[in-house]
Write a protein that holds these residues in place. Sequence first.
Motif, PDB file in Angstrom:
ATOM      1  N   UNK A  77       5.601  -1.509   1.780  1.00 40.93           N
ATOM      2  CA  UNK A  77       4.478  -2.168   1.119  1.00 40.93           C
ATOM      3  C   UNK A  77       3.426  -2.623   2.108  1.00 40.93           C
ATOM      4  N   UNK A  78       3.868  -3.146   3.245  1.00 41.87           N
ATOM      5  CA  UNK A  78       2.928  -3.569   4.294  1.00 41.87           C
ATOM      6  C   UNK A  78       2.171  -2.357   4.838  1.00 41.87           C
ATOM      7  N   UNK A  79       2.896  -1.272   5.101  1.00 44.78           N
ATOM      8  CA  UNK A  79       2.246  -0.065   5.619  1.00 44.78           C
ATOM      9  C   UNK A  79       1.183   0.447   4.653  1.00 44.78           C
ATOM     10  N   UNK A  80       1.506   0.436   3.374  1.00 40.77           N
ATOM     11  CA  UNK A  80       0.554   0.920   2.371  1.00 40.77           C
ATOM     12  C   UNK A  80      -0.692   0.042   2.335  1.00 40.77           C
ATOM     13  N   UNK A  81      -0.498  -1.275   2.428  1.00 37.77           N
ATOM     14  CA  UNK A  81      -1.639  -2.199   2.402  1.00 37.77           C
ATOM     15  C   UNK A  81      -2.515  -2.027   3.628  1.00 37.77           C
ATOM     16  N   UNK A  82      -1.896  -1.864   4.802  1.00 42.29           N
ATOM     17  CA  UNK A  82      -2.674  -1.724   6.032  1.00 42.29           C
ATOM     18  C   UNK A  82      -3.381  -0.376   6.117  1.00 42.29           C
ATOM     19  N   UNK A  83      -2.759   0.654   5.552  1.00 44.31           N
ATOM     20  CA  UNK A  83      -3.398   1.966   5.547  1.00 44.31           C
ATOM     21  C   UNK A  83      -4.690   1.944   4.734  1.00 44.31           C
ATOM     22  N   UNK A  84      -4.682   1.140   3.662  1.00 40.39           N
ATOM     23  CA  UNK A  84      -5.888   1.013   2.843  1.00 40.39           C
ATOM     24  C   UNK A  84      -6.890   0.048   3.472  1.00 40.39           C
ATOM     25  N   UNK A  85      -6.464  -0.628   4.561  1.00 40.17           N
ATOM     26  CA  UNK A  85      -7.328  -1.596   5.211  1.00 40.17           C
ATOM     27  C   UNK A  85      -7.611  -2.804   4.349  1.00 40.17           C
ATOM     28  N   UNK A  86      -6.670  -3.129   3.441  1.00 44.36           N
ATOM     29  CA  UNK A  86      -6.886  -4.205   2.473  1.00 44.36           C
ATOM     30  C   UNK A  86      -5.992  -5.400   2.782  1.00 44.36           C
ATOM     31  N   UNK A  87      -6.613  -6.462   3.317  1.00 38.82           N
ATOM     32  CA  UNK A  87      -5.860  -7.694   3.509  1.00 38.82           C
ATOM     33  C   UNK A  87      -5.552  -8.357   2.169  1.00 38.82           C
ATOM     34  N   UNK A  88      -6.390  -8.075   1.166  1.00 38.46           N
ATOM     35  CA  UNK A  88      -6.124  -8.608  -0.169  1.00 38.46           C
ATOM     36  C   UNK A  88      -4.814  -8.049  -0.713  1.00 38.46           C
TER      37      UNK A  88
END
Length: 279
Positions: free
Chosen positions: A104-115
């Motif tokens: 989940x963290x990897x997916x969020x960071x790949x999108x560049x979304x801190x939200x």
Amino acid sequence: MLASFLVILREGFEATLLVAILLAYLAQIGRPKDARAVWYGVGAAAALSVLAGAVLFATASGLGGKAGLVFKGATMWLAVGFLTYMILWMRRQSKTVARDLRRGVDAALERGSLFALASLSFVMVFREGLETALFMFGITQTSTPLAVAAGGALGLAGAIVLGYLVYAGGKRINIGAFFKVTGALLLVVAAGLLAHGVAMFEMAGLFPAILYPLWDLTGVSVLTTESTVGQFLSAFLGWDPKPDLIEFGAWALYVAIVGYLFLRPEGPAPQARAARADG
């Protein structure tokens, strides 16, 4: 006191464990600055959980008579449902939860979304906070507010310490053993809440009192709900010195069925079953 201690310790540790995994993984991949998004989500979830608990207690205090009894009984049963699902879910997922969170963290960071990262921590913590509000409401119906508050404070302190130890080095804690022991104890607490919910519905006239009483120990002062021992047994075990068949039967049936589901040996993992089938 013990019931609230166990509930807060277990729920609090689940929340701190998940947050610790997120923070440790961010540090591991060289993104410690993104931890602020995790804390934003945690803060928002904690605030909303407190608000939900306040609304729950305010609603209960504003209801009286039959409506109040039905509301309390329904809330207890809802808490039992959440508690049962949480215990059985963690039994199945405890071995893979860290891996799933990292994805989940990897997916969020790949999108560049801190939200997205904040949302991940928010959902995890708010789920635990909402469950805790329900459990604590149920327990306060069977114990004194001071005992519940004291047990909750100790449980919260213990959860924070355990969460820190996981963050500092998870090998210091046998997480699997912790969840097995606390899960077994909380199953007894859930059975007690279920039985108390039955008693509320009976007092509201929704359920009949069948074979009332099965036994009557109200003459034994140490076992009445006015005594310290009786209050402890009531909050932790759902003890009633003068129960009927439905109340006791609900308690015993829950312990038997959910206890079996919790304690039965785990089957092989899906990957193992697939490999065995291919062979």
